[in-house]
Design an enzyme around this catalytic site. Sequence first.
Site, PDB file in Angstrom:
ATOM      1  N   ARG A  54       0.803  -1.234   0.000  1.00 14.24           N
ATOM      2  CA  ARG A  54       0.000   0.000   0.000  1.00 14.24           C
ATOM      3  C   ARG A  54       0.825   1.268   0.000  1.00 14.24           C
ATOM      4  NH1 ARG A  54      -2.691  -3.915   1.485  1.00 14.24           N
ATOM      5  NH2 ARG A  54      -0.727  -4.434   2.458  1.00 14.24           N
ATOM      6  N   THR A  55       1.784   1.368   0.892  1.00 14.71           N
ATOM      7  CA  THR A  55       2.486   2.653   1.037  1.00 14.71           C
ATOM      8  C   THR A  55       3.251   2.975  -0.239  1.00 14.71           C
ATOM      9  OG1 THR A  55       2.697   2.080   3.365  1.00 14.71           O
ATOM     10  CG2 THR A  55       3.949   3.983   2.600  1.00 14.71           C
ATOM     11  N   LYS A  83      25.929  -3.470  -0.818  1.00 11.83           N
ATOM     12  CA  LYS A  83      27.400  -3.483  -0.897  1.00 11.83           C
ATOM     13  C   LYS A  83      28.019  -2.751   0.290  1.00 11.83           C
ATOM     14  CE  LYS A  83      27.069  -2.008  -5.352  1.00 11.83           C
ATOM     15  NZ  LYS A  83      27.574  -1.431  -6.614  1.00 11.83           N
TER      16      LYS A  83
HETATM   17  N1   CP Z   1      -0.303  -0.065   5.780  1.00 11.65           N
HETATM   18  C1   CP Z   1       0.896  -0.302   5.242  1.00 11.65           C
HETATM   19  O1   CP Z   1       1.922   0.331   5.584  1.00 11.65           O
HETATM   20  O2   CP Z   1       0.883  -1.276   4.281  1.00 11.65           O
HETATM   21  P1   CP Z   1       2.152  -1.758   3.457  1.00 11.65           P
HETATM   22  O3   CP Z   1       3.119  -2.399   4.421  1.00 11.65           O
HETATM   23  O4   CP Z   1       1.629  -2.702   2.424  1.00 11.65           O
HETATM   24  O5   CP Z   1       2.776  -0.533   2.848  1.00 11.65           O
END
Ligand code: CP
Length: 312
Positions: A54-55, A83
């Site tokens: 999502r993020t 590295k």
């Molecule tokens: N809510 C959230 O941070 O989802 P992700 O880890 O998929 O980004």
Amino acid sequence: MLQGRHLIEPGDFSLEEMDRLFALAERIEEEPGYLRESCRGKLLALLFFEPSTRTRLSFEAAMLRLGGSCLGFADPGSSSSAKGESLADTVRMAASYADAIVMRNPKEGAALVASRYASVPVINAGDGGHHHPTQTLTDLLTIRRLRRSIGNFTIGYCGDLRFGRTVHSLAKALARYPKVRMVFISPPELRTPEYITAGILKKERIEYLETGRLETVIGELDALYMTRVQRERFFNEEDYIRLKDSYILDAPKLKAARDSLIILHPLPRVSEIAPEVDADPRAAYFKQARYGMFIRMALLVSILGAVKLAGD
Ligand code: CP
């Protein structure tokens, strides 16, 4: 004015600044063409040292919908950090190519360190078990959209409250709104860190309760914020297996909940919300994930100075 500012933790913006972001996000949602080309020619670096759906994708979608472009990595193994390059040097490089940096990193405090080396704004997309401020903006926008205001309500946080950074950020942010009562529901091993409860809530005289039983409090809640047990932050697998199914929200448990309850979850979900709950009108977590894109659009145009808001 948000132009040129970092966002490292939820206290970095004033309530007025957040209100303006929420209003802008709502306008973007209602008028899909609004600000469509406002970030044309701008570049956003996405530096993800930990997995994300999502993020990362919502920031990418936000930037593309604003006419801008993205570069970066989703797997640190494909970057020169594999590295041995330091975070400071990686960030210096990204800042010399892009107009802003969005970074997720497993180490608490990494975003703050990055902000000290970057010549462009740094947005914390999650630093270990510490904070996740853009998830908080997403959560607050969701509450505002579904309850019409933020405040005068009881919220329950349930699950892994020790490692769940989204809970730490949201509790800290909600402590600034009027008449918010908080109920923390977790096994003893996964209790909310004291810097949130004693350090912030007690000091600010926020009414809160800690309990191990969801069933006994579910009927008092206006919002229930479920969380995943954070396997990646456990020191041993046995503890994770013992605790992972501590809470499973399902249809029988929801019988005791209010009709007006909103069920939130930052996602990803593992087993803590049964799939049958998705069809319940109180389930708001997929809407919440979509609001995440609109608030990130509002954040990007503001931080990049692509739009001036009333009051700026
Ligand atoms: N809510 C959230 O941070 O989802 P992700 O880890 O998929 O980004």
